[in-house]
Enzyme design. Structure first.
Site, PDB file in Angstrom:
ATOM      1  N   LYS A 109      48.979  44.181  30.582  1.00 37.84           N
ATOM      2  CA  LYS A 109      48.466  45.030  31.955  1.00 37.84           C
ATOM      3  C   LYS A 109      48.180  43.948  33.056  1.00 37.84           C
ATOM      4  O   LYS A 109      47.985  42.712  32.724  1.00 37.84           O
ATOM      5  CB  LYS A 109      47.287  45.903  31.614  1.00 37.84           C
ATOM      6  N   ARG A 148      34.478  56.270  27.967  1.00 35.79           N
ATOM      7  CA  ARG A 148      35.569  55.960  28.881  1.00 35.79           C
ATOM      8  C   ARG A 148      36.446  57.080  28.709  1.00 35.79           C
ATOM      9  O   ARG A 148      36.396  58.240  28.786  1.00 35.79           O
ATOM     10  CB  ARG A 148      35.945  54.537  29.054  1.00 35.79           C
ATOM     11  N   HIS A 199      38.580  52.727  21.380  1.00 34.15           N
ATOM     12  CA  HIS A 199      38.329  51.456  21.986  1.00 34.15           C
ATOM     13  C   HIS A 199      36.803  51.130  21.862  1.00 34.15           C
ATOM     14  O   HIS A 199      36.031  52.009  22.018  1.00 34.15           O
ATOM     15  CB  HIS A 199      38.595  51.733  23.602  1.00 34.15           C
ATOM     16  N   ARG A 239      45.201  45.876  19.634  1.00 31.43           N
ATOM     17  CA  ARG A 239      45.588  45.729  20.940  1.00 31.43           C
ATOM     18  C   ARG A 239      45.022  44.197  21.375  1.00 31.43           C
ATOM     19  O   ARG A 239      43.731  44.364  21.806  1.00 31.43           O
ATOM     20  CB  ARG A 239      45.297  46.976  21.722  1.00 31.43           C
ATOM     21  N   TYR A 287      31.529  27.082  56.221  1.00 37.85           N
ATOM     22  CA  TYR A 287      31.138  28.109  56.877  1.00 37.85           C
ATOM     23  C   TYR A 287      29.663  28.416  56.620  1.00 37.85           C
ATOM     24  O   TYR A 287      29.248  28.395  55.357  1.00 37.85           O
ATOM     25  CB  TYR A 287      31.989  29.306  56.560  1.00 37.85           C
ATOM     26  N   CYS A 303      36.218  28.462  51.372  1.00 38.60           N
ATOM     27  CA  CYS A 303      36.897  29.413  52.580  1.00 38.60           C
ATOM     28  C   CYS A 303      38.185  30.094  52.105  1.00 38.60           C
ATOM     29  O   CYS A 303      38.573  29.817  50.877  1.00 38.60           O
ATOM     30  CB  CYS A 303      37.520  28.255  53.589  1.00 38.60           C
ATOM     31  N   MET A 304      39.264  30.587  52.700  1.00 36.56           N
ATOM     32  CA  MET A 304      39.975  31.466  52.489  1.00 36.56           C
ATOM     33  C   MET A 304      41.299  30.382  51.874  1.00 36.56           C
ATOM     34  O   MET A 304      41.886  30.772  50.732  1.00 36.56           O
ATOM     35  CB  MET A 304      40.580  32.135  53.841  1.00 36.56           C
ATOM     36  N   ASP A 305      41.434  29.293  52.555  1.00 30.50           N
ATOM     37  CA  ASP A 305      42.568  28.435  52.216  1.00 30.50           C
ATOM     38  C   ASP A 305      42.202  27.047  51.913  1.00 30.50           C
ATOM     39  O   ASP A 305      42.947  26.214  51.587  1.00 30.50           O
ATOM     40  CB  ASP A 305      43.592  28.293  53.334  1.00 30.50           C
TER      41      ASP A 305
HETATM   42  C1  PLP Z   1      42.528  45.826  28.049  1.00 36.86           C
HETATM   43  C2  PLP Z   1      42.459  46.537  27.010  1.00 36.86           C
HETATM   44  C3  PLP Z   1      42.574  45.933  25.501  1.00 36.86           C
HETATM   45  C4  PLP Z   1      42.573  44.349  25.505  1.00 36.86           C
HETATM   46  O1  PLP Z   1      41.498  43.601  25.565  1.00 36.86           O
HETATM   47  P1  PLP Z   1      41.199  42.212  25.397  1.00 36.86           P
HETATM   48  O2  PLP Z   1      39.658  42.075  25.115  1.00 36.86           O
HETATM   49  O3  PLP Z   1      41.872  41.482  26.415  1.00 36.86           O
HETATM   50  O4  PLP Z   1      41.924  41.837  23.928  1.00 36.86           O
HETATM   51  C5  PLP Z   1      42.807  46.482  24.525  1.00 36.86           C
HETATM   52  N1  PLP Z   1      42.549  48.004  24.623  1.00 36.86           N
HETATM   53  C6  PLP Z   1      42.359  48.648  25.811  1.00 36.86           C
HETATM   54  C7  PLP Z   1      42.232  50.185  25.893  1.00 36.86           C
HETATM   55  C8  PLP Z   1      42.561  47.936  26.977  1.00 36.86           C
HETATM   56  O5  PLP Z   1      42.025  48.538  28.070  1.00 36.86           O
END
Ligand code: PLP
Length: 384
Positions: A37, A131, A161, A217, A262, A309-311
């Site tokens: 992602k 969540r 999760h 995951r 700045y 700064c920005m750049d």
């Molecule tokens: C991003 C994500 C992961 C991966 O998590 P890491 O800590 O980067 O391994 C696994 N499951 C879900 C639902 C996520 O959103």
């Protein structure tokens, strides 16, 4: 690449190494769902996905249907799992690109019921993350029954999760227990035909090979940042995949008492030698690390002076052992010689987390896949 003054090197050999490390910690037959992602955590979706495919990864996870559609072009034949919720106007993307989705509620299910072709679904249970996911065993049961009864739904997996796998083993074990119990309550469930997944990178620490989970995951660990307590990984060292470099644009001297950048947030306590670097917050070097972060030049740490700064960014080279010159390589994430600064250290200076620092490298910064990543001037794309 002429004119590039801040760039990211993507070390594919490090990625391969990390994939091997993760696989080494899993039991045979456990599916590695590689999380790509947010443009593969800022590393570049295409570069990373192609290498993962070459390594035989065949399930990839993204945040949204739009990311899934982008990935489908690169990866026509893999399973793509969308981790986030699907909004009504995104259903078409899911169907067109053959994406697998996660279902948390009856409202989610009602959306997929309007599809005119088969949809592969993963049921999600909220075991303590607060969540996504069905909130308890009862609503998970209802989702399960409705999915099984629907002719166009294909039950592909069940998941949850962890909220604090890197910090709280008690909560993690408790969440795993709730997950198992909820699955046990599902009538006629045959886990052998499904992908059962709960663990993220940190969860790998407690991966329970004797339980029903047959998938993990993993994101962060693939990019080189291991789970924090890492008993399972004691013997392996993950390698950061991304390094970010810029150049010295100007070297100058300023007398004691001068202010820098700045807001005049810093006043020099001595006559100083400064280097102005061609990188800033528009590249993803965070303002919150002003007056705190360090940058590597010729293998030595140089503290950031004043506000980023920005750049441009100013660093103090008064104590630098060498003679820093215009054009020198300046590394904000990565190594020079035996010294390195990683995303975790930068995150500490910025009051942030490594995930954010990786995906915070901005789109102005070109990603250069470097098979032989040596982190030296030799790999500087402006010299090719
Ligand atoms: C991003 C994500 C992961 C991966 O998590 P890491 O800590 O980067 O391994 C696994 N499951 C879900 C639902 C996520 O959103």
């Amino acid at each position: 690449m002429q004119g590039v003054r801040c760039w990211a090197e993507i070390d594919l050999s490090a990625l391969r190494h990390n994939v091997e490390c993760v696989r080494g910690a899993l039991t045979a037959g456990t599916e590695l769902i590689a999380v790509v992602k947010a443009d593969a955590y800022g590393h570049g979706l295409e570069i990373i996905a192609k290498e993962l495919l070459a390594q035989g990864v065949d399930v990839l996870a993204v945040a949204s249907p739009r990311e899934g559609a982008q990935l489908r072009i690169i990866a026509p034949n893999v399973r793509i799992l969308v981790l986030g919720p699907v909004l009504p106007d995104e259903l078409d993307l899911v169907l067109r690109h053959d994406l697998e989705v996660i279902v948390s509620s009856l409202e989610d299910l009602a959306l997929f019921e309007t599809a005119d072709r088969p949809v592969r679904l993963h049921l999600k249970m909220d075991t303590g993350m607060g969540r996504l996911g069905a909130e308890n065993g009862i609503s998970l049961g209802e989702l399960y029954t409705r999915v099984r009864a629907h002719p166009r739904f294909i039950l592909a997996g069940i998941c949850t999760h962890f909220a604090a796998a890197d910090e709280d083993s008690t909560l993690t074990l408790e969440q795993r227990k709730r997950f198992y119990q909820a699955m046990k309550a599902l009538p006629g469930l045959d886990v052998s035909t499904l992908l059962i997944h709960a663990d993220n990178s940190a969860g790998l620490d407690y991966f329970d090979a004797s339980g029903p989970c047959n998938g993990v995951r993993v994101g962060l660990a693939l990019y080189g940042y291991p789970p924090s307590s890492v008993e399972r990984f004691n013997h392996v060292s993950f390698k950061p995949v991304m390094s970010v470099h810029a150049r010295v644009g100007l070297v100058k001297h300023l007398p004691k008492g001068s202010t820098v950048s700045y807001g005049a947030t810093v006043r020099l306590a001595r006559d100083s030698r400064l280097a102005v670097l061609t990188m800033g917050y528009a590249d993803g070097f965070p303002v919150s690390a002003s007056n705190r972060a360090q940058v590597l030049i010729q293998g030595a740490c140089c503290p950031v002076l004043g506000r980023i700064c920005m750049d441009l960014t100013v660093v103090d080279i008064t104590d630098h052992p060498g003679s820093v010159a215009r054009g020198d390589l300046a590394t904000w994430m990565g190594s020079q010689g035996d010294v390195s600064i990683d995303a975790e250290e930068l995150a500490r200076h910025a009051g942030s987390i490594s995930w954010e620092r990786l995906c915070g490298v901005s789109k102005r910064v070109p990603r250069v896949a470097n098979e032989y990543c040596v982190h030296t001037q030799k790999s500087d794309p402006t010299m090719k």
